[in-house]
Design a protein around this motif. Structure first.
Motif, PDB file in Angstrom:
ATOM      1  N   VAL A  59     -36.211 -14.210 -56.246  1.00 42.06           N
ATOM      2  CA  VAL A  59     -36.109 -12.950 -55.507  1.00 42.06           C
ATOM      3  C   VAL A  59     -36.118 -13.258 -54.020  1.00 42.06           C
ATOM      4  CG1 VAL A  59     -37.154 -10.697 -55.060  1.00 42.06           C
ATOM      5  CG2 VAL A  59     -37.285 -11.698 -57.354  1.00 42.06           C
ATOM      6  N   SER A  92     -34.138  -8.553 -48.358  1.00 41.17           N
ATOM      7  CA  SER A  92     -32.980  -8.113 -47.595  1.00 41.17           C
ATOM      8  C   SER A  92     -33.341  -6.845 -46.843  1.00 41.17           C
ATOM      9  CB  SER A  92     -31.781  -7.846 -48.514  1.00 41.17           C
ATOM     10  OG  SER A  92     -31.897  -6.569 -49.134  1.00 41.17           O
ATOM     11  N   VAL A 124     -33.858  -8.557 -53.581  1.00 37.48           N
ATOM     12  CA  VAL A 124     -32.660  -8.881 -54.358  1.00 37.48           C
ATOM     13  C   VAL A 124     -33.027  -9.994 -55.331  1.00 37.48           C
ATOM     14  CG1 VAL A 124     -30.272  -9.695 -54.276  1.00 37.48           C
ATOM     15  CG2 VAL A 124     -31.175  -8.290 -52.400  1.00 37.48           C
ATOM     16  N   VAL A 158     -27.325  -9.940 -60.423  1.00 37.12           N
ATOM     17  CA  VAL A 158     -27.783  -9.683 -59.058  1.00 37.12           C
ATOM     18  C   VAL A 158     -28.331  -8.268 -59.077  1.00 37.12           C
ATOM     19  CG1 VAL A 158     -27.182  -9.467 -56.624  1.00 37.12           C
ATOM     20  CG2 VAL A 158     -26.082 -11.232 -58.009  1.00 37.12           C
ATOM     21  N   THR A 215     -30.783  -5.203 -57.417  1.00 33.73           N
ATOM     22  CA  THR A 215     -31.367  -4.701 -56.178  1.00 33.73           C
ATOM     23  C   THR A 215     -32.248  -3.495 -56.487  1.00 33.73           C
ATOM     24  OG1 THR A 215     -29.448  -3.258 -55.795  1.00 33.73           O
ATOM     25  CG2 THR A 215     -29.385  -5.463 -54.803  1.00 33.73           C
ATOM     26  N   ASP A 270     -36.271  -1.365 -55.132  1.00 36.36           N
ATOM     27  CA  ASP A 270     -37.346  -1.145 -54.165  1.00 36.36           C
ATOM     28  C   ASP A 270     -38.497  -2.134 -54.309  1.00 36.36           C
ATOM     29  OD1 ASP A 270     -36.058   1.104 -53.075  1.00 36.36           O
ATOM     30  OD2 ASP A 270     -36.841   2.380 -54.670  1.00 36.36           O
ATOM     31  N   LEU A 280     -37.618  -5.240 -60.686  1.00 33.91           N
ATOM     32  CA  LEU A 280     -36.390  -6.008 -60.909  1.00 33.91           C
ATOM     33  C   LEU A 280     -36.604  -7.055 -61.996  1.00 33.91           C
ATOM     34  CD1 LEU A 280     -35.110  -6.565 -57.252  1.00 33.91           C
ATOM     35  CD2 LEU A 280     -34.505  -4.745 -58.858  1.00 33.91           C
ATOM     36  N   VAL A 319     -28.317 -14.422 -49.414  1.00 29.62           N
ATOM     37  CA  VAL A 319     -28.622 -13.009 -49.191  1.00 29.62           C
ATOM     38  C   VAL A 319     -28.540 -12.681 -47.702  1.00 29.62           C
ATOM     39  CG1 VAL A 319     -30.429 -11.243 -49.351  1.00 29.62           C
ATOM     40  CG2 VAL A 319     -29.989 -12.757 -51.286  1.00 29.62           C
ATOM     41  N   GLU A 335     -25.767  -9.771 -45.828  1.00 28.73           N
ATOM     42  CA  GLU A 335     -26.275  -8.514 -45.266  1.00 28.73           C
ATOM     43  C   GLU A 335     -25.112  -7.584 -44.910  1.00 28.73           C
ATOM     44  OE1 GLU A 335     -29.042  -6.981 -44.806  1.00 28.73           O
ATOM     45  OE2 GLU A 335     -30.541  -8.490 -45.316  1.00 28.73           O
ATOM     46  N   ARG A 361     -26.139  -1.026 -51.570  1.00 27.53           N
ATOM     47  CA  ARG A 361     -26.669  -2.046 -52.473  1.00 27.53           C
ATOM     48  C   ARG A 361     -25.599  -2.631 -53.377  1.00 27.53           C
ATOM     49  NH1 ARG A 361     -32.579   0.670 -54.072  1.00 27.53           N
ATOM     50  NH2 ARG A 361     -33.741  -0.336 -52.368  1.00 27.53           N
ATOM     51  N   LEU A 380     -23.788  -5.042 -51.174  1.00 26.69           N
ATOM     52  CA  LEU A 380     -24.623  -6.220 -50.962  1.00 26.69           C
ATOM     53  C   LEU A 380     -24.582  -7.138 -52.175  1.00 26.69           C
ATOM     54  CD1 LEU A 380     -26.817  -7.807 -49.396  1.00 26.69           C
ATOM     55  CD2 LEU A 380     -28.517  -6.321 -50.481  1.00 26.69           C
ATOM     56  N   ALA A 381     -24.683  -6.565 -53.367  1.00 28.99           N
ATOM     57  CA  ALA A 381     -24.661  -7.377 -54.584  1.00 28.99           C
ATOM     58  C   ALA A 381     -23.339  -8.117 -54.735  1.00 28.99           C
ATOM     59  CB  ALA A 381     -24.916  -6.497 -55.806  1.00 28.99           C
TER      60      ALA A 381
END
Length: 293
Positions: free
Chosen positions: A199, A202, A207, A219, A221, A223, A228, A256, A260, A274, A277-278
C-alpha cells in the motif's frame, strides 16, 4: 471578467511565485499569473503544462495585465475564465458517466458530440483534466466490469460479452494485462496464485497494488488501507497473499508518485480521479515489480 485578489505574503516575491508554479500550487491560483515568454502564453500557477525554464518566465498580478502586453491565455487552464473551466469539468465528468454506464463502447466522435465538443478539443481537454485518454478510461471501465462479472457469471464468455467486449479474442488478448492471471484463475478467486501486495499513499488516499508472476492483478483505491486489504482478500480468497518486501514497496511508491493526477482536474468527482489514478499506476508499476520464477 477575472477577479484577482491581492497577492498574500506567500506569493509576494518572484522567488515565491516561481516556487508556486514549480509546485503547481492550486492555492496560488487567482493571486497572480505567469507568462512563458518563448510561447507568449500566460497561465494559472497550477497549470499542468510542461514547466518552462525560469529565465523564460514572467509574473503578472492579473491576467488583464498580461493580456495588455500582448500575451494570450493558455488553452489548457483557462486563466481568464473560471466559468469555462467549470463547464469543462462538468463535460469531462459527464463523459466519464457515459463510459461507465455504456453497455457498448461509444466512439470518440459520439462521446465528444454528447458533451458538446469537437473530437480533437474533447480528447485534448479530457487528457489535460484526467491524465489519461478517453480510450484509456473506457478500457478501464470495461476491465472493471469484466473483473466484477467473472466471479458471478455463468461462464467466462457470459462475463466477457456482458462487459462490452465485442469478441472473445479481443478479451483474451488483453486478459493478462487486465487480470494478472488467467480468466479461469481469476474467476476461481485466484486459485493457486501467489499475490504480493503493498500500500502506498497518494493525494487521493491509499493505493493498494497487487501483482502475480504474470503482472498486476489489482490496483485498489479508497479511504483506508485496512478496507482495501479486506477487499483484496475478498477478490482472491483462494490465493496466497504475501505482503511485499521493501524493494517492491519502494518501486510501487515511486509509481504512485509518478501517477498523481493533474491539478487541473481537482474538481472532478473523486471516483473519476481515482479511476484515472489507478490507470496511471498500472502503467507506471515497472515490470520488475512482478516476481519471477
Amino acid at each position: 471578467m477575472t477577479v484577482t485578489t491581492a497577492a498574500p505574503a506567500a506569493y509576494a516575491c518572484d522567488e515565491a511565485r516561481w516556487q508556486a508554479v514549480h509546485d503547481r500550487d492550486v492555492r496560488a491560483d487567482g493571486h497572480f499569473c505567469y507568462v512563458v515568454t518563448t510561447t507568449g502564453v500566460y497561465s494559472r500557477p497550477s497549470c499542468t503544462v510542461k514547466l518552462a525554464r525560469r529565465e523564460n518566465v514572467r509574473f503578472f498580478p492579473t491576467p488583464e495585465q498580461a493580456r495588455a502586453e500582448g500575451y494570450r491565455p493558455c488553452r489548457r487552464c483557462y486563466p481568464d475564465d473560471s466559468g469555462r473551466h467549470a463547464v469543462a469539468v462538468r463535460a469531462v465528468a459527464r463523459a466519464c458517466r457515459i463510459m461507465d454506464e455504456a453497455s457498448l463502447p461509444p466512439s470518440l466522435d459520439e462521446l465528444a458530440r454528447k458533451v458538446g465538443y469537437s473530437r480533437f478539443h474533447f480528447h485534448r481537454m479530457f487528457k489535460s483534466f484526467t491524465g489519461i485518454t478517453p480510450h484509456a478510461y473506457l478500457a478501464a471501465a470495461r476491465a472493471r466490469r469484466v473483473r466484477e462479472a467473472l466471479p458471478r457469471s455463468g461462464t467466462i464468455a457470459d462475463a466477457v460479452y456482458s462487459s462490452g467486449f465485442n469478441s472473445g479474442g479481443h478479451f483474451y488478448a488483453a486478459a493478462t494485462e487486465i487480470l494478472g492471471m488467467t480468466p479461469k484463475a481469476y474467476r476461481a478467486g485466484g486459485d493457486g496464485a501467489v499475490i504480493r501486495y503493498t500500500v502506498a499513499g497518494s493525494s487521493l488516499g491509499p493505493v493498494l497494488v497487487a501483482v502475480t508472476d504474470k503482472g498486476v492483478c489489482g490496483v485498489l483505491t479508497g479511504d483506508e488501507a485496512p478496507a482495501l486489504l479486506h477487499q483484496l482478500h475478498g477478490m482472491f480468497r483462494q490465493a496466497l497473499l504475501v505482503r511485499a518486501d521493501g524493494e517492491f514497496a519502494a518501486a510501487v511508491a515511486a509509481a504512485v508518485r509518478e501517477a498523481e493526477p493533474p491539478q487541473l482536474g481537482r474538481e472532478l468527482p473523486l471516483r473519476v480521479r481515482r479511476v484515472a489514478l489507478a490507470v496511471r499506476v498500472r502503467r507506471a508499476v515497472p515490470a520488475v515489480c512482478a516476481p519471477h520464477g
